[in-house]
Write a protein that holds these residues in place. Structure first.
Motif, mmCIF file in Angstrom:
data_model
loop_
_atom_site.group_PDB
_atom_site.id
_atom_site.type_symbol
_atom_site.label_atom_id
_atom_site.label_comp_id
_atom_site.label_asym_id
_atom_site.label_seq_id
_atom_site.Cartn_x
_atom_site.Cartn_y
_atom_site.Cartn_z
ATOM 1 N N SER A 245 0.845 -1.186 0.000
ATOM 2 C CA SER A 245 0.000 0.000 0.000
ATOM 3 C C SER A 245 0.884 1.241 0.000
ATOM 4 O O SER A 245 2.100 1.154 0.183
ATOM 5 N N ARG A 246 0.268 2.394 -0.213
ATOM 6 C CA ARG A 246 1.025 3.635 -0.213
ATOM 7 C C ARG A 246 0.169 4.768 0.301
ATOM 8 O O ARG A 246 -1.063 4.758 0.163
ATOM 9 N N VAL A 247 0.815 5.753 0.909
ATOM 10 C CA VAL A 247 0.167 6.991 1.316
ATOM 11 C C VAL A 247 0.922 8.105 0.615
ATOM 12 O O VAL A 247 1.985 8.532 1.067
ATOM 13 N N ASN A 248 0.378 8.551 -0.503
ATOM 14 C CA ASN A 248 1.092 9.522 -1.326
ATOM 15 C C ASN A 248 1.322 10.847 -0.606
ATOM 16 O O ASN A 248 2.333 11.511 -0.841
ATOM 17 N N ALA A 249 0.406 11.242 0.267
ATOM 18 C CA ALA A 249 0.565 12.494 1.000
ATOM 19 C C ALA A 249 1.795 12.472 1.895
ATOM 20 O O ALA A 249 2.354 13.521 2.214
ATOM 21 N N ASN A 250 2.221 11.270 2.306
ATOM 22 C CA ASN A 250 3.391 11.115 3.164
ATOM 23 C C ASN A 250 4.613 10.580 2.423
ATOM 24 O O ASN A 250 5.647 10.338 3.044
ATOM 25 N N ASN A 251 4.482 10.368 1.120
ATOM 26 C CA ASN A 251 5.579 9.826 0.308
ATOM 27 C C ASN A 251 6.104 8.510 0.880
ATOM 28 O O ASN A 251 7.311 8.259 0.892
ATOM 29 N N THR A 252 5.190 7.670 1.330
ATOM 30 C CA THR A 252 5.572 6.453 2.033
ATOM 31 C C THR A 252 4.919 5.222 1.414
ATOM 32 O O THR A 252 3.730 5.240 1.075
ATOM 33 N N LEU A 253 5.696 4.163 1.298
ATOM 34 C CA LEU A 253 5.256 2.866 0.804
ATOM 35 C C LEU A 253 5.263 1.883 1.968
ATOM 36 O O LEU A 253 6.148 1.942 2.827
ATOM 37 N N TYR A 254 4.291 0.963 1.994
ATOM 38 C CA TYR A 254 4.181 -0.013 3.070
ATOM 39 C C TYR A 254 4.083 -1.424 2.517
ATOM 40 O O TYR A 254 3.648 -1.650 1.394
ATOM 41 N N LEU A 255 4.470 -2.379 3.355
ATOM 42 C CA LEU A 255 4.265 -3.788 3.046
ATOM 43 C C LEU A 255 3.818 -4.495 4.318
ATOM 44 O O LEU A 255 4.594 -4.630 5.258
ATOM 45 N N GLN A 256 2.561 -4.919 4.351
ATOM 46 C CA GLN A 256 2.042 -5.709 5.455
ATOM 47 C C GLN A 256 2.280 -7.174 5.142
ATOM 48 O O GLN A 256 1.833 -7.666 4.105
ATOM 49 N N MET A 257 2.970 -7.869 6.029
ATOM 50 C CA MET A 257 3.321 -9.263 5.829
ATOM 51 C C MET A 257 2.688 -10.101 6.937
ATOM 52 O O MET A 257 2.983 -9.898 8.116
ATOM 53 N N ASN A 258 1.843 -11.031 6.558
ATOM 54 C CA ASN A 258 1.175 -11.923 7.494
ATOM 55 C C ASN A 258 1.543 -13.368 7.200
ATOM 56 O O ASN A 258 2.035 -13.690 6.122
ATOM 57 N N SER A 259 1.276 -14.239 8.161
ATOM 58 C CA SER A 259 1.542 -15.673 8.004
ATOM 59 C C SER A 259 2.955 -15.924 7.496
ATOM 60 O O SER A 259 3.174 -16.694 6.560
ATOM 61 N N LEU A 260 3.911 -15.289 8.120
ATOM 62 C CA LEU A 260 5.291 -15.362 7.656
ATOM 63 C C LEU A 260 5.866 -16.768 7.783
ATOM 64 O O LEU A 260 5.557 -17.495 8.727
ATOM 65 N N LYS A 261 6.700 -17.115 6.819
ATOM 66 C CA LYS A 261 7.352 -18.412 6.749
ATOM 67 C C LYS A 261 8.860 -18.233 6.796
ATOM 68 O O LYS A 261 9.371 -17.173 6.431
ATOM 69 N N PRO A 262 9.598 -19.255 7.221
ATOM 70 C CA PRO A 262 11.060 -19.138 7.236
ATOM 71 C C PRO A 262 11.633 -18.737 5.876
ATOM 72 O O PRO A 262 12.627 -18.003 5.824
ATOM 73 N N GLU A 263 11.029 -19.184 4.792
ATOM 74 C CA GLU A 263 11.517 -18.840 3.468
ATOM 75 C C GLU A 263 11.289 -17.381 3.089
ATOM 76 O O GLU A 263 11.766 -16.929 2.050
ATOM 77 N N ASP A 264 10.570 -16.629 3.920
ATOM 78 C CA ASP A 264 10.432 -15.191 3.720
ATOM 79 C C ASP A 264 11.638 -14.422 4.259
ATOM 80 O O ASP A 264 11.731 -13.206 4.058
ATOM 81 N N THR A 265 12.531 -15.110 4.953
ATOM 82 C CA THR A 265 13.713 -14.466 5.508
ATOM 83 C C THR A 265 14.560 -13.861 4.395
ATOM 84 O O THR A 265 14.966 -14.548 3.458
ATOM 85 N N ALA A 266 14.827 -12.564 4.493
ATOM 86 C CA ALA A 266 15.565 -11.846 3.462
ATOM 87 C C ALA A 266 15.725 -10.397 3.890
ATOM 88 O O ALA A 266 15.120 -9.948 4.868
ATOM 89 N N VAL A 267 16.534 -9.669 3.138
ATOM 90 C CA VAL A 267 16.573 -8.221 3.257
ATOM 91 C C VAL A 267 15.554 -7.660 2.272
ATOM 92 O O VAL A 267 15.575 -8.013 1.089
ATOM 93 N N TYR A 268 14.677 -6.808 2.752
ATOM 94 C CA TYR A 268 13.606 -6.247 1.936
ATOM 95 C C TYR A 268 13.927 -4.814 1.545
ATOM 96 O O TYR A 268 14.341 -4.003 2.377
ATOM 97 N N TYR A 269 13.727 -4.505 0.263
ATOM 98 C CA TYR A 269 14.014 -3.196 -0.296
ATOM 99 C C TYR A 269 12.788 -2.642 -1.011
ATOM 100 O O TYR A 269 11.999 -3.394 -1.578
ATOM 101 N N CYS A 270 12.649 -1.325 -1.014
ATOM 102 C CA CYS A 270 11.649 -0.688 -1.854
ATOM 103 C C CYS A 270 12.354 0.083 -2.962
ATOM 104 O O CYS A 270 13.520 0.451 -2.838
ATOM 105 N N ASN A 271 11.638 0.316 -4.063
ATOM 106 C CA ASN A 271 12.217 1.063 -5.164
ATOM 107 C C ASN A 271 11.129 1.412 -6.171
ATOM 108 O O ASN A 271 10.010 0.922 -6.091
ATOM 109 N N THR A 272 11.480 2.268 -7.115
ATOM 110 C CA THR A 272 10.605 2.559 -8.234
ATOM 111 C C THR A 272 10.633 1.399 -9.220
ATOM 112 O O THR A 272 11.466 0.497 -9.134
ATOM 113 N N ILE A 273 9.700 1.407 -10.157
ATOM 114 C CA ILE A 273 9.682 0.463 -11.263
ATOM 115 C C ILE A 273 9.935 1.253 -12.539
ATOM 116 O O ILE A 273 9.087 2.065 -12.931
ATOM 117 N N PRO A 274 11.059 1.080 -13.207
ATOM 118 C CA PRO A 274 12.186 0.224 -12.857
ATOM 119 C C PRO A 274 13.009 0.813 -11.699
ATOM 120 O O PRO A 274 12.874 2.001 -11.413
#
Length: 114
Positions: free
Chosen positions: A71-100
């Motif tokens: 999700s995003r809140v454009n007024a705050n220039n902020t991007l979010y990622l809600q992660m539920n039911s996490l699994k061990p294979e979700d372990t990683a460093v998470y990054y945000c970026n533009t496309i591309p």
């Protein structure tokens, strides 16, 4: 200059939840589609979730669909990622970026372990 600052990662047990935030600056955030990426040790960086400029359209790979929500809140220039039911294979460093992607921040570490 374009900048991304990820936060919200941590250590959680399998089945737990985390909410990641990406504070952005240096560009017109509301004009850009955005993406969350992740990279685990020994693996290449992969896409996690996409969102269009207004937030009306999202896309997820099958590996996280129904568990993660971008999700995003454009007024705050902020991007979010809600992660539920996490699994061990979700372990990683998470990054945000533009496309591309243009510039990489430091990311935030997510570790899912009991």
């Amino acid at each position: 200059q374009m900048r991304f600052v990820e936060s919200g990662g941590g250590l959680v047990q399998p089945g737990g939840s985390l909410r990641l935030s990406c504070a952005t600056s240096g560009f017109t955030f509301s004009s850009f589609p955005m993406r969350w990426y992740r990279q685990a040790p020994g693996k290449e960086r992969e896409l996690v979730a996409d969102i269009n400029p207004t937030g009306s359209l999202t896309n997820y790979p099958d590996s996280v669909a129904s568990r993660f929500t971008i999700s995003r809140v454009n007024a705050n220039n902020t991007l979010y990622l809600q992660m539920n039911s996490l699994k061990p294979e979700d372990t990683a460093v998470y990054y945000c970026n533009t496309i591309p992607p243009r510039y990489w921040g430091q990311g935030t570490q997510v570790t899912v372990s009991s």
